[in-house]
Design a protein around this motif. Structure first.
Motif, PDB file in Angstrom:
ATOM      1  N   LEU A   1      19.959   2.463  11.120  1.00  0.00           N
ATOM      2  CA  LEU A   1      18.954   2.119  10.117  1.00  0.00           C
ATOM      3  C   LEU A   1      17.709   2.979  10.279  1.00  0.00           C
ATOM      4  O   LEU A   1      17.192   3.125  11.383  1.00  0.00           O
ATOM      5  CB  LEU A   1      18.585   0.641  10.241  1.00  0.00           C
ATOM      6  N   ARG A   2      17.248   3.551   9.180  1.00  0.00           N
ATOM      7  CA  ARG A   2      16.037   4.392   9.192  1.00  0.00           C
ATOM      8  C   ARG A   2      15.114   3.945   8.056  1.00  0.00           C
ATOM      9  O   ARG A   2      15.548   3.822   6.903  1.00  0.00           O
ATOM     10  CB  ARG A   2      16.412   5.874   9.018  1.00  0.00           C
ATOM     11  N   VAL A   3      13.856   3.699   8.388  1.00  0.00           N
ATOM     12  CA  VAL A   3      12.862   3.240   7.410  1.00  0.00           C
ATOM     13  C   VAL A   3      11.653   4.163   7.457  1.00  0.00           C
ATOM     14  O   VAL A   3      11.087   4.401   8.525  1.00  0.00           O
ATOM     15  CB  VAL A   3      12.428   1.784   7.687  1.00  0.00           C
ATOM     16  N   THR A   4      11.270   4.681   6.296  1.00  0.00           N
ATOM     17  CA  THR A   4      10.119   5.581   6.203  1.00  0.00           C
ATOM     18  C   THR A   4       9.173   5.068   5.117  1.00  0.00           C
ATOM     19  O   THR A   4       9.602   4.788   3.997  1.00  0.00           O
ATOM     20  CB  THR A   4      10.566   7.006   5.842  1.00  0.00           C
ATOM     21  N   LYS A   5       7.901   4.939   5.468  1.00  0.00           N
ATOM     22  CA  LYS A   5       6.896   4.575   4.476  1.00  0.00           C
ATOM     23  C   LYS A   5       6.168   5.834   4.024  1.00  0.00           C
ATOM     24  O   LYS A   5       5.922   6.740   4.814  1.00  0.00           O
ATOM     25  CB  LYS A   5       5.912   3.559   5.049  1.00  0.00           C
TER      26      LYS A   5
ATOM     27  N   LEU B   1      17.948   3.051  -0.199  1.00  0.00           N
ATOM     28  CA  LEU B   1      17.052   2.328  -1.093  1.00  0.00           C
ATOM     29  C   LEU B   1      15.700   3.020  -1.089  1.00  0.00           C
ATOM     30  O   LEU B   1      15.165   3.321  -0.024  1.00  0.00           O
ATOM     31  CB  LEU B   1      16.876   0.874  -0.652  1.00  0.00           C
ATOM     32  N   ASP B   2      15.167   3.276  -2.276  1.00  0.00           N
ATOM     33  CA  ASP B   2      13.834   3.883  -2.374  1.00  0.00           C
ATOM     34  C   ASP B   2      13.001   3.040  -3.329  1.00  0.00           C
ATOM     35  O   ASP B   2      13.317   2.929  -4.510  1.00  0.00           O
ATOM     36  CB  ASP B   2      13.921   5.325  -2.870  1.00  0.00           C
ATOM     37  N   ASP B   3      11.942   2.439  -2.799  1.00  0.00           N
ATOM     38  CA  ASP B   3      11.131   1.511  -3.573  1.00  0.00           C
ATOM     39  C   ASP B   3       9.667   1.925  -3.498  1.00  0.00           C
ATOM     40  O   ASP B   3       9.004   1.724  -2.473  1.00  0.00           O
ATOM     41  CB  ASP B   3      11.302   0.094  -3.031  1.00  0.00           C
ATOM     42  N   PRO B   4       9.133   2.516  -4.560  1.00  0.00           N
ATOM     43  CA  PRO B   4       7.717   2.916  -4.531  1.00  0.00           C
ATOM     44  C   PRO B   4       6.759   1.740  -4.389  1.00  0.00           C
ATOM     45  O   PRO B   4       5.634   1.915  -3.947  1.00  0.00           O
ATOM     46  CB  PRO B   4       7.524   3.638  -5.878  1.00  0.00           C
ATOM     47  N   ALA B   5       7.205   0.515  -4.745  1.00  0.00           N
ATOM     48  CA  ALA B   5       6.348  -0.668  -4.595  1.00  0.00           C
ATOM     49  C   ALA B   5       6.370  -1.217  -3.182  1.00  0.00           C
ATOM     50  O   ALA B   5       5.554  -2.078  -2.841  1.00  0.00           O
ATOM     51  CB  ALA B   5       6.771  -1.757  -5.579  1.00  0.00           C
ATOM     52  N   GLY B   6       7.298  -0.735  -2.343  1.00  0.00           N
ATOM     53  CA  GLY B   6       7.360  -1.165  -0.949  1.00  0.00           C
ATOM     54  C   GLY B   6       7.875  -2.573  -0.741  1.00  0.00           C
ATOM     55  O   GLY B   6       7.673  -3.156   0.326  1.00  0.00           O
ATOM     56  N   ASN B   7       8.565  -3.147  -1.734  1.00  0.00           N
ATOM     57  CA  ASN B   7       8.994  -4.544  -1.656  1.00  0.00           C
ATOM     58  C   ASN B   7      10.489  -4.698  -1.419  1.00  0.00           C
ATOM     59  O   ASN B   7      11.081  -5.705  -1.812  1.00  0.00           O
ATOM     60  CB  ASN B   7       8.607  -5.282  -2.949  1.00  0.00           C
ATOM     61  N   SER B   8      11.136  -3.713  -0.808  1.00  0.00           N
ATOM     62  CA  SER B   8      12.560  -3.806  -0.495  1.00  0.00           C
ATOM     63  C   SER B   8      12.765  -3.763   1.016  1.00  0.00           C
ATOM     64  O   SER B   8      11.895  -3.293   1.763  1.00  0.00           O
ATOM     65  CB  SER B   8      13.335  -2.678  -1.180  1.00  0.00           C
ATOM     66  N   TYR B   9      13.948  -4.221   1.449  1.00  0.00           N
ATOM     67  CA  TYR B   9      14.150  -4.467   2.879  1.00  0.00           C
ATOM     68  C   TYR B   9      15.637  -4.491   3.200  1.00  0.00           C
ATOM     69  O   TYR B   9      16.455  -4.967   2.399  1.00  0.00           O
ATOM     70  CB  TYR B   9      13.504  -5.818   3.229  1.00  0.00           C
ATOM     71  N   ILE B  10      16.020  -3.953   4.373  1.00  0.00           N
ATOM     72  CA  ILE B  10      17.361  -4.098   4.926  1.00  0.00           C
ATOM     73  C   ILE B  10      17.219  -4.560   6.371  1.00  0.00           C
ATOM     74  O   ILE B  10      16.428  -4.008   7.140  1.00  0.00           O
ATOM     75  CB  ILE B  10      18.171  -2.790   4.867  1.00  0.00           C
ATOM     76  N   GLN B  11      17.978  -5.558   6.751  1.00  0.00           N
ATOM     77  CA  GLN B  11      17.876  -6.174   8.070  1.00  0.00           C
ATOM     78  C   GLN B  11      18.303  -5.220   9.185  1.00  0.00           C
ATOM     79  O   GLN B  11      19.290  -4.505   9.073  1.00  0.00           O
ATOM     80  CB  GLN B  11      18.773  -7.418   8.108  1.00  0.00           C
TER      81      GLN B  11
ATOM     82  N   PRO C   1       0.806  -1.226   0.000  1.00  0.00           N
ATOM     83  CA  PRO C   1       0.000   0.000   0.000  1.00  0.00           C
ATOM     84  C   PRO C   1       0.838   1.274   0.000  1.00  0.00           C
ATOM     85  O   PRO C   1       0.383   2.319  -0.455  1.00  0.00           O
ATOM     86  CB  PRO C   1      -0.828  -0.121   1.298  1.00  0.00           C
ATOM     87  N   HIS C   2       2.069   1.209   0.527  1.00  0.00           N
ATOM     88  CA  HIS C   2       2.916   2.390   0.612  1.00  0.00           C
ATOM     89  C   HIS C   2       4.303   2.081   0.041  1.00  0.00           C
ATOM     90  O   HIS C   2       4.758   0.944   0.045  1.00  0.00           O
ATOM     91  CB  HIS C   2       3.073   2.853   2.068  1.00  0.00           C
ATOM     92  N   GLY C   3       4.960   3.134  -0.448  1.00  0.00           N
ATOM     93  CA  GLY C   3       6.349   3.009  -0.828  1.00  0.00           C
ATOM     94  C   GLY C   3       7.225   3.000   0.412  1.00  0.00           C
ATOM     95  O   GLY C   3       6.773   3.340   1.509  1.00  0.00           O
ATOM     96  N   VAL C   4       8.498   2.609   0.239  1.00  0.00           N
ATOM     97  CA  VAL C   4       9.396   2.547   1.387  1.00  0.00           C
ATOM     98  C   VAL C   4      10.727   3.214   1.033  1.00  0.00           C
ATOM     99  O   VAL C   4      11.263   3.030  -0.060  1.00  0.00           O
ATOM    100  CB  VAL C   4       9.614   1.084   1.851  1.00  0.00           C
ATOM    101  N   HIS C   5      11.237   4.014   1.967  1.00  0.00           N
ATOM    102  CA  HIS C   5      12.519   4.710   1.836  1.00  0.00           C
ATOM    103  C   HIS C   5      13.402   4.238   2.984  1.00  0.00           C
ATOM    104  O   HIS C   5      13.063   4.420   4.150  1.00  0.00           O
ATOM    105  CB  HIS C   5      12.303   6.227   1.897  1.00  0.00           C
ATOM    106  N   ILE C   6      14.527   3.592   2.639  1.00  0.00           N
ATOM    107  CA  ILE C   6      15.400   2.974   3.648  1.00  0.00           C
ATOM    108  C   ILE C   6      16.786   3.610   3.572  1.00  0.00           C
ATOM    109  O   ILE C   6      17.362   3.710   2.487  1.00  0.00           O
ATOM    110  CB  ILE C   6      15.516   1.451   3.437  1.00  0.00           C
ATOM    111  N   GLU C   7      17.314   4.028   4.711  1.00  0.00           N
ATOM    112  CA  GLU C   7      18.671   4.557   4.794  1.00  0.00           C
ATOM    113  C   GLU C   7      19.456   3.762   5.827  1.00  0.00           C
ATOM    114  O   GLU C   7      18.960   3.520   6.929  1.00  0.00           O
ATOM    115  CB  GLU C   7      18.657   6.038   5.194  1.00  0.00           C
ATOM    116  N   VAL C   8      20.674   3.355   5.455  1.00  0.00           N
ATOM    117  CA  VAL C   8      21.529   2.641   6.392  1.00  0.00           C
ATOM    118  C   VAL C   8      22.930   3.248   6.340  1.00  0.00           C
ATOM    119  O   VAL C   8      23.500   3.432   5.266  1.00  0.00           O
ATOM    120  CB  VAL C   8      21.570   1.119   6.096  1.00  0.00           C
TER     121      VAL C   8
END
Length: 446
Positions: free
Chosen positions: A418-422, A396-406, A295-302
């Protein structure tokens, strides 16, 4: 591929004498005499394999140059939006396929798709070809339609002024086949004056390219979408490795692809596919999300501070872009494909792609020498990252929301690095994912 294992597509290098063209006698479509066609199969750095053809007829003087893609049609169309504001922008190399349209916004000028043959040229060359086309038959127009001829002369004057760069202008190259290209002289950095947009083609555009679904080709053969039709099938396939025949994307030989469904803890199921071609040795790994678009995109910074951060598990989907602000590096979606790896593995994949021979030399002129030096300096900095000598932030910026960092914490909480924003997707992102035209209510109605 040749029988000896060497690629038939050679590097596109003006200094390389070994790039020999195939010469064949062919019919001239102007005078119906015999002419000569020269075919060159080559690689364009930062782009792909292409077939360049050149025809000349000594009898009537007719000549023609064309370029055709040497690979399959990409899954998406592509649009380049280039702000031309410096003389170097006029020298950018341009690959324009038959299906590409060209627009110059400031002049409300458009060259429709399929009105010209594909070519390798420059931004200035695109303008020159447009001028040449408008000047054609002007002598006849000046006699029969002087008013129209005068208007065309005035417009040609405006196009000529573009080459003097009296003011910046915007050039849009839109290709539904995805086989066009505008050079980025800032590689490996992000191009500050060009926006690239990949989009999903409409059914009509697919048909224009000769692309049809199995259902359209044969309505009696239903298409199976097991993951869509039965979500429990993923659980049934957990731990099993399936094999099915495919064709190698490098040499076209028949090979086998292994597929396995696995679960990423604290995330979701993913489908991992690996292919090894025994003929040419080409290896490919690909990861697909086991579910639909989130439902949402995801923006991940590590933040990468040491070996512990390098060892984090990482899932990058096809729709996910990668950037490292400290290097001014941006890798767009689809460039590296889907990957289930570690942070170190992803960075190594970026390095390997930039170290590939197709990416470390260009056509031999002074500007290309400068690009080689810039790339070498960039690679030195990149090696320092992998050696732990340079601290950076991977985004990592994924508008489909299907990316991930542990996360390095065990309680589903994010650690300090680690910072994750939807976020809510915008219209363009939904358009690229094909969501704007998706019908979710009363979808069974025609």
């Amino acid at each position: 591929m040749c029988s000896n294992g060497n690629s038939i597509f050679k590097e596109f290098n003006a200094d390389e004498l070994a790039n020999e063209a195939t010469v064949v006698e062919s019919l001239c479509m102007q005078c119906y005499g015999n002419g000569i066609t020269r075919l060159l199969l080559t690689k364009i750095p930062y782009y792909k394999d292409v077939v360049i053809s050149s025809f000349t007829c000594k009898s009537c003087g007719y000549w023609n140059n064309e370029i055709k893609p040497g690979g399959p049609i990409p899954e998406k169309g592509i649009r380049y939006n280039l702000n031309v504001c410096e003389s170097s922008d006029l020298n950018r190399k341009v690959v324009k396929s038959d299906y590409a349209s060209v627009k110059i916004l400031e002049l409300d000028f458009e060259v429709p798709a399929k009105s010209q043959k594909g070519e390798i040229t420059t931004v200035e060359g695109v303008i020159d070809r447009s001028i040449s086309g408008l000047k054609q038959d002007q002598d006849t127009r000046r006699v029969e339609h002087p008013d129209i001829a005068k208007q065309i002369d005035e417009f040609v004057g405006k196009l000529e002024k573009l080459k003097n760069l009296e003011s910046p202008f915007t050039l849009i190259l839109d290709d539904i086949s995805g086989n066009s290209f505008i050079e980025n002289p800032f590689i490996p950095g992000k191009d500050p004056r060009c926006i690239i947009h990949n989009y999903i083609r409409t059914k009509e555009q697919d048909h224009e390219l000769g692309v049809f679904t199995h259902e359209e080709v044969d309505e009696n053969n239903p298409i199976l979408h097991p993951i869509q039709e039965n979500e429990n099938l993923l659980q049934d396939l957990q731990g099993e490795v399936l094999q099915f025949p495919t064709n190698c994307n490098n040499c076209g030989a028949l090979c086998e692809t292994n597929m396995k469904v696995t679960n990423i803890p604290h995330f979701k199921d993913v489908v991992i596919m690996a292919t090894l071609c025994e003929k040419c040795g080409n290896r490919t790994n690909e990861v697909k999300s086991g579910g639909g678009i989130e439902p949402h995109g995801v923006h991940i910074e590590v933040d990468i501070h040491g070996k512990e951060d390098f060892s984090r598990d990482l899932l990058k989907s096809e729709t996910c872009s990668l950037s490292i602000p400290q290097l001014d590096l941006e890798v767009g979606p689809w460039a590296l494909g889907g990957r289930f790896t570690t942070v170190e593995g992803l960075l190594t994949a970026v390095k390997d792609q930039l170290s590939d021979p197709r990416y470390n030399h260009m056509v031999g002129d002074s500007q290309d020498t400068e690009q080689k030096d810039k790339l070498q300096e960039f690679m030195t900095k990149f090696n320092e990252i992998l050696e732990g000598k340079r601290m950076v932030t991977v985004i990592l910026d994924d508008p489909a929301g299907n990316s991930y960092i542990q996360s390095l914490k065990d309680d589903d909480q994010l650690d300090d690095n680690l910072r994750v924003t939807k976020y809510e997707r915008n219209f363009d992102q939904n358009e690229e994912l094909g969501l704007n035209d998706m019908k979710t209510e009363n979808y069974e109605e025609n």
